[in-house]
Design a protein around this motif. Structure first.
Motif, short mmCIF file in Angstrom:
data_model
loop_
_atom_site.label_atom_id
_atom_site.label_comp_id
_atom_site.label_asym_id
_atom_site.label_seq_id
_atom_site.Cartn_x
_atom_site.Cartn_y
_atom_site.Cartn_z
N ALA A 1 46.10 77.71 82.94
CA ALA A 1 46.57 77.83 84.32
C ALA A 1 45.87 79.00 84.97
CB ALA A 1 48.09 78.02 84.37
N LEU B 1 50.02 79.51 92.48
CA LEU B 1 49.27 78.76 91.47
C LEU B 1 48.00 78.16 92.08
CD1 LEU B 1 52.00 76.86 89.42
CD2 LEU B 1 50.44 78.60 88.56
N VAL C 1 46.68 73.88 87.14
CA VAL C 1 47.36 73.83 85.85
C VAL C 1 46.82 72.66 85.06
CG1 VAL C 1 49.56 73.52 84.65
CG2 VAL C 1 49.48 74.89 86.72
N VAL D 1 51.54 73.39 78.88
CA VAL D 1 50.48 73.93 79.72
C VAL D 1 49.40 74.53 78.82
CG1 VAL D 1 49.87 75.64 81.48
CG2 VAL D 1 52.04 74.39 81.64
N HIS E 1 47.90 83.60 81.56
CA HIS E 1 48.87 83.18 82.57
C HIS E 1 50.23 82.93 81.91
CE1 HIS E 1 50.78 80.91 85.82
NE2 HIS E 1 49.85 81.41 86.61
N ALA F 1 55.46 72.33 80.88
CA ALA F 1 55.04 72.38 82.28
C ALA F 1 56.22 72.14 83.21
CB ALA F 1 53.97 71.33 82.53
#
Length: 507
Positions: A485, A471, A474, A482, A409, A416
């Motif tokens: 995700a 999305l 996450v 992150v 991803h 983030a």
């Protein structure tokens, strides 16, 4: 007393790291060579520091941003900066920064290209006084129970299998772990045999606070000369780059020598009537081959040094501390295996290497000679374009930083986005306890099935879905990166492999 962690150095990196560790429940001792936190070199004009986006996000995620912002040098509603601060800050057109003195305009930066960023109170850059920043961090550290002892220089280090003994003028102290945040001439690094490799300096940088008989002899701003560079901020702040191979570093400079230096580098017949303050630096660029050796780790300038061009050093060090803090705390408290510390080296060493090359590239544009001047002219043309300004902003502001983490991803490895949660909080606020966070956007997924499977430090929260189109969920690390995700409707089982090694996991 046996401390969980002893930190050498009470600069911003050491202080920030101490806060991270203490907030996670570690006992922390900070040893500082200087007897006082006060220094003229930490105050304006020489104490001016620029904070970039990752640093501002780190401060926000720990609830420190408001206190730091209150002490910023150039407030949005206060007009021109104080006398003696960086000349490029006072330009009529708002500037976003510079590369080797070549500025780029703020209005040329296309922030719409950064589609992983969301609206946030955290800006892209901020100018602060170093002493003010350290004061905010020291106050937080003390409030968290960190012991800060000044006037205690590290003299020797004996690292064993289970603890480290640190010899100081005031006696020996013991810690289960030692982190060297004690600057470019780090005693910890030298005592523990870390290799420190890189390139030798080409010039000596001189910062001077003087009184001039006739300031009009010098042109304000940055001027490239036959000997190097002269940056004059009226009425008497000078930054000189003398391409002497670094020979002038740490040399004493009296008034006559300062005047001779100024005339040689600037090429102007300037007369100095008083010399109030002088310090030197070089463009030597070196990096520790390893950031972790046994029970000793390095962060900040102890791990990497380079010229201060572009103001990347402080931000690089804060990034080290933010990355290392939660990992070392988890290991020290028995929540994770020591192997977790290997990721500190793997993630931060490449970031440091890129900053060193960024510094070296700026030096190449500053070298005296027709070739460098021609290259700088081309760079100035590029900086004046929308693509060029955006690229420079991405690098200087730090918004393009991405760690090489496993995962397909596009958000994985990035800071983030500052998601707005269903309860009204921002993600930045959720992270202030030093926990990680699992955000589930896909209403088809049951948040509770994940919340029941892991112990803290994972906080689970629902999201309104605003600005989270596409999305599904996450997973955010305690440092705001992150870790995993997935898209909407995707199978969330992929999170299992990430959480299998998560500190504190019961799986």
């Amino acid at each position: 007393m046996l401390y969980d962690v002893v930190i050498a150095g009470a600069g911003p990196v050491g202080l920030f790291l101490s806060c991270e560790l203490a907030q996670a429940g570690c006992s922390v001792l900070v040893l500082e060579q200087a007897g006082s936190a006060d220094s003229p070199l930490k105050r304006l004009p020489f104490g001016l520091r620029g904070l970039n986006t990752p640093t501002l996000e780190a401060l926000d995620r720990r609830g420190l941003l408001d206190a730091v912002a209150a002490a910023q040098v150039l407030k949005p509603d206060k007009g021109a900066p104080p006398p003696g601060t960086a000349h490029w800050l006072a330009q009529p057109r708002a500037l976003g920064g510079h590369f080797a003195g070549i500025p780029f305009a703020l209005d040329e930066v296309d922030q719409t290209r950064w589609n992983w960023r969301l609206p946030t109170p955290v800006g892209t850059q901020m100018a602060v006084e170093l002493q003010a920043l350290e004061r905010v961090l020291a106050e937080r550290a003390s409030a968290l129970g960190v012991c800060i002892e000044r006037g205690r220089a590290v003299e020797a280090v004996q690292a064993g299998e289970t603890e480290v003994v640190i010899e100081t003028a005031g006696g020996a102290v013991r810690g289960r772990w030692l982190v060297g945040c004690d600057g470019g001439r780090s005693t910890v690094r030298k005592q523990c045999g870390f290799s420190f490799v890189g390139t030798d300096p080409e010039f000596t940088g001189h910062s001077l606070l003087v009184e001039l008989e006739d300031p009009s002899v010098l042109t304000p701003g940055r001027q490239n000369t036959a000997q190097g560079m002269c940056n004059f901020n009226p009425p008497g702040v000078l930054a000189l780059a003398d391409f002497d191979g670094g020979a002038g570093h740490r040399t004493h400079l009296d008034l006559d020598a300062a005047q001779a230096l100024l005339r040689r580098v600037s090429g102007c017949d300037a007369t100095i009537t008083a010399l109030h303050l002088h310090s030197t630096w070089t463009d030597g660029a070196r990096q520790a081959s390893a950031y972790h050796k046994g029970r000793v780790l390095l962060a900040g300038d102890a791990a990497h040094v380079h010229s201060p061009l572009g103001g990347q050093g402080l931000n690089l060090g804060i990034g080290d501390a933010m990355n290392l803090g939660w990992k070392l705390a988890a290991v020290a408290r028995g929540k994770a295996d020591e192997a977790l510390l290997d990721s500190y080296q793997a993630e931060r060493h490449p970031v440091g290497a890129k900053v060193l090359d960024w510094s070296r590239a700026q030096v190449a544009l500053m070298r005296p000679g027709a070739g460098s001047r021609a290259l700088a002219a081309i760079m100035a043309d590029l900086a004046g374009t929308r693509d060029g300004a955006t690229y420079l902003a991405e690098r200087i502001w730090g918004v393009s930083q991405r760690l090489d983490l496993a995962g397909e991803h596009p958000l994985v490895g990035r800071s983030a986005p500052d998601f707005r949660l269903a309860d009204g909080r921002r993600l930045g606020e959720l992270l202030r306890t030093g926990q990680g966070a699992l955000l589930v956007f896909d209403r088809a997924s049951s948040l509770s099935q994940f919340a029941q499977r892991w112990l803290p430090p994972i906080a689970c929260a629902a999201n309104t879905g605003d600005a989270a189109s596409g999305l599904g969920a996450v997973l955010v690390r305690p440092d705001g990166i992150v870790a995993w995700a997935c898209g909407a409707g995707a199978d969330m089982s992929g999170i299992d492999s990430v959480l299998a090694s998560w500190p504190g996991s019961t799986r």
